[in-house]
Design a protein around this motif. Structure first.
Motif, PDB file in Angstrom:
ATOM      1  N   ASN A 263       0.834  -1.204   0.000  1.00  0.00           N
ATOM      2  CA  ASN A 263       0.000   0.000   0.000  1.00  0.00           C
ATOM      3  C   ASN A 263       0.874   1.261   0.000  1.00  0.00           C
ATOM      4  O   ASN A 263       0.608   2.232  -0.713  1.00  0.00           O
ATOM      5  CB  ASN A 263      -0.957  -0.020   1.201  1.00  0.00           C
ATOM      6  N   LYS A 264       1.956   1.214   0.784  1.00  0.00           N
ATOM      7  CA  LYS A 264       2.895   2.338   0.833  1.00  0.00           C
ATOM      8  C   LYS A 264       3.548   2.554  -0.537  1.00  0.00           C
ATOM      9  O   LYS A 264       3.723   3.691  -0.988  1.00  0.00           O
ATOM     10  CB  LYS A 264       3.945   2.059   1.919  1.00  0.00           C
ATOM     11  N   TYR A 266       2.197   1.958  -3.402  1.00  0.00           N
ATOM     12  CA  TYR A 266       1.245   2.659  -4.272  1.00  0.00           C
ATOM     13  C   TYR A 266       1.086   4.125  -3.866  1.00  0.00           C
ATOM     14  O   TYR A 266       0.920   4.988  -4.723  1.00  0.00           O
ATOM     15  CB  TYR A 266      -0.110   1.937  -4.282  1.00  0.00           C
ATOM     16  N   GLN A 267       1.152   4.412  -2.561  1.00  0.00           N
ATOM     17  CA  GLN A 267       1.072   5.818  -2.135  1.00  0.00           C
ATOM     18  C   GLN A 267       2.210   6.620  -2.765  1.00  0.00           C
ATOM     19  O   GLN A 267       2.008   7.722  -3.277  1.00  0.00           O
ATOM     20  CB  GLN A 267       1.144   5.932  -0.612  1.00  0.00           C
ATOM     21  N   ASP A 268       3.407   6.043  -2.746  1.00  0.00           N
ATOM     22  CA  ASP A 268       4.572   6.725  -3.331  1.00  0.00           C
ATOM     23  C   ASP A 268       4.431   6.842  -4.847  1.00  0.00           C
ATOM     24  O   ASP A 268       4.724   7.886  -5.433  1.00  0.00           O
ATOM     25  CB  ASP A 268       5.868   5.968  -2.985  1.00  0.00           C
ATOM     26  N   ASP A 271       1.774   9.416  -5.746  1.00  0.00           N
ATOM     27  CA  ASP A 271       1.902  10.685  -5.031  1.00  0.00           C
ATOM     28  C   ASP A 271       1.935  11.885  -5.978  1.00  0.00           C
ATOM     29  O   ASP A 271       1.295  12.913  -5.734  1.00  0.00           O
ATOM     30  CB  ASP A 271       3.184  10.632  -4.171  1.00  0.00           C
ATOM     31  N   SER A 277      -6.135   8.793  -6.363  1.00  0.00           N
ATOM     32  CA  SER A 277      -5.950   8.708  -4.914  1.00  0.00           C
ATOM     33  C   SER A 277      -5.932   7.254  -4.465  1.00  0.00           C
ATOM     34  O   SER A 277      -6.714   6.420  -4.938  1.00  0.00           O
ATOM     35  CB  SER A 277      -7.035   9.497  -4.178  1.00  0.00           C
ATOM     36  N   VAL A 278      -4.979   6.960  -3.587  1.00  0.00           N
ATOM     37  CA  VAL A 278      -4.832   5.609  -3.042  1.00  0.00           C
ATOM     38  C   VAL A 278      -5.705   5.510  -1.796  1.00  0.00           C
ATOM     39  O   VAL A 278      -5.781   6.446  -0.996  1.00  0.00           O
ATOM     40  CB  VAL A 278      -3.352   5.328  -2.703  1.00  0.00           C
ATOM     41  N   VAL A 280      -6.543   4.799   1.706  1.00  0.00           N
ATOM     42  CA  VAL A 280      -5.780   4.681   2.956  1.00  0.00           C
ATOM     43  C   VAL A 280      -6.702   4.929   4.153  1.00  0.00           C
ATOM     44  O   VAL A 280      -7.825   5.406   3.997  1.00  0.00           O
ATOM     45  CB  VAL A 280      -4.600   5.683   3.012  1.00  0.00           C
ATOM     46  N   HIS A 290      -4.640  -3.921   4.610  1.00  0.00           N
ATOM     47  CA  HIS A 290      -4.497  -3.623   3.177  1.00  0.00           C
ATOM     48  C   HIS A 290      -4.423  -4.900   2.347  1.00  0.00           C
ATOM     49  O   HIS A 290      -3.544  -5.057   1.501  1.00  0.00           O
ATOM     50  CB  HIS A 290      -3.303  -2.699   2.915  1.00  0.00           C
ATOM     51  N   SER A 293      -4.881  -3.290  -2.173  1.00  0.00           N
ATOM     52  CA  SER A 293      -4.719  -1.853  -2.345  1.00  0.00           C
ATOM     53  C   SER A 293      -5.564  -1.420  -3.538  1.00  0.00           C
ATOM     54  O   SER A 293      -5.644  -2.129  -4.537  1.00  0.00           O
ATOM     55  CB  SER A 293      -3.249  -1.499  -2.597  1.00  0.00           C
ATOM     56  N   ILE A 295      -7.246   2.126  -5.864  1.00  0.00           N
ATOM     57  CA  ILE A 295      -7.152   3.545  -6.204  1.00  0.00           C
ATOM     58  C   ILE A 295      -8.475   4.029  -6.796  1.00  0.00           C
ATOM     59  O   ILE A 295      -9.264   3.224  -7.295  1.00  0.00           O
ATOM     60  CB  ILE A 295      -6.039   3.832  -7.243  1.00  0.00           C
TER      61      ILE A 295
END
Ligand SMILES: *Cc1c(COP(=O)(O)O)cnc(C)c1O
Length: 377
Positions: A263-264, A266-268, A271, A277-278, A280, A290, A293, A295
């Protein structure tokens, strides 16, 4: 063709076969035995809430038996989160009851407490009080349990928690699956841990667990001959697959960590992409495993739709999947009552689940990065 990257594939820890071997050596090739007992104990310890767990053949079976134990019968109504997998709702039909679907809220994508109360008020006004509320922790994200439970208590309606996707998630420090009168878990092949196929019922008394085991093993009365006073089911877990479960429990914590780091990732990755938007946690009260994951793609901002990305990934043999299609939009439930707006529908239209397995490699991640960069460049 490059190798396929799956949404969520089984990830063995290495000790599973040892437990299966023990079952063979002791000839416990049956839906009972030391692995079933051991797996239940492991789950009880992990959930850490003084619960009693019964291992069953699937999460769907667990949900069916939970409804039966809550007294759901022919003609009853059961409230169910619309934004979910069909297995949350099908057991309502098995009971001859009617599902009443409720929309989601935008923060956790789970049952909206306001729409829930609207639904209850209207069903009561129409002359029928729903018997049970089935709340789901979709993709591992905990639902707004304080609010849901407050509404349930206000109207004195039982809550069943579908935690099939949420083993390892918690809400305000309490593990998902331990909030409802019953919680259900799944160990299907695509879940965070798997027994190839299997499920469990989380109970809050030995009595409820005993009843679950009784019903899942053909409801045999205590007699030397076969004697029955209830309709029974063949829903108990096999001692062979429970061996897989015991091995998987040894690695559950690391599986949660790996999914959370996906998940992290995909956040990166997203970003810098305006309009994607992911999914979270809305606040520190929520801790998601998670499991998947996901979006949301805003096509107005990105110039690309969720489908553009899905097809581009597919081209490189990478599996992704639209968010679950809400139950109130499914042909099979077309006649069921529905309460809420279009939150779930919008999520379905614009959302995509991405490869989330705990066994993805750096190479897999760079293939995903390449496709995403190309599409949104
Ligand atoms: C997987 C799943 C189930 C059903 O579990 P099985 O073990 O496959 O029967 C139920 N509800 C949800 C939300 C699920 O994802």
């Amino acid at each position: 063709m490059s190798t396929k990257i799956w949404l969520s594939s089984p990830h063995m820890g290495g000790t599973e076969q040892k437990y299966i071997q023990e079952a063979f050596e002791a000839n416990w090739i049956a839906p009972l035995g030391p692995n079933v007992d051991g797996f239940e104990k492991d789950l009880e310890a992990f959930l850490n809430a003084g619960v009693n767990v019964g291992a069953l053949s699937s999460g769907t079976a667990a949900l069916h038996l939970a409804l039966i134990q809550c007294g759901v019968e022919y003609g009853d109504e059961v409230i169910c989160q619309s934004m979910t997998f069909s297995a949350s709702a099908n057991p309502i039909a098995y009971c001859g009851a009617t599902p009443v679907f409720v929309d989601s809220e935008n923060e956790t994508w789970n049952m909206c407490p306001i729409a829930l109360e609207d639904a209850i008020k209207d069903r009561v006004a129409k002359g029928k009080k729903p018997k049970v509320i089935i709340v789901v922790h979709l993709y591992g994200m905990p639902a707004k349990m304080d609010e849901i439970i407050a509404v349930a208590n206000k109207y004195d309606i039982t809550v069943i928690e579908d935690a099939a996707e949420a083993l390892g998630s918690n809400y305000k420090g309490q593990k998902c699956g331990t909030f409802g009168r019953f919680g259900i878990l799944s160990f299907n092949g695509n879940k965070i841990i798997t027994t190839s196929g299997g499920g469990a019922m989380v109970c809050h008394s030995q009595e409820d667990k005993d009843k679950t085991v009784f019903l899942s093993t053909q409801a045999r009365d205590d007699a030397p001959h076969y004697q029955h006073s209830h309709i029974g089911y063949n829903y108990r877990m096999s001692n062979i697959v429970a061996g897989i479960g015991r091995g998987q429990m040894e690695v559950l914590t690391s599986r949660v960590e790996a999914r959370r780091s996906m998940n992290k990732f995909y956040q990166d990755l997203f970003d810098s992409i305006d309009g994607v938007s992911v999914f979270v946690e809305p606040s520190a009260d929520y801790y998601s495993n998670h499991w998947l994951s996901a979006i949301i793609v805003d096509a107005n901002k990105t110039g690309k739709t969720r489908e553009d990305l899905r097809l581009a990934l597919l081209e490189d043999n990478i599996e992704s999947r639209p968010l679950w299609k809400p139950m109130h939009l499914q042909p099979v439930f077309a006649d069921a009552p529905y309460y809420g707006g279009n939150v779930a529908e919008q999520l379905f239209n614009n959302g995509l689940c991405l490869p989330s397995g705990s066994n993805l490699s750096d190479d897999d991640r760079s293939r995903i990065t390449d496709v995403v960069s190309k599409i949104f460049s």
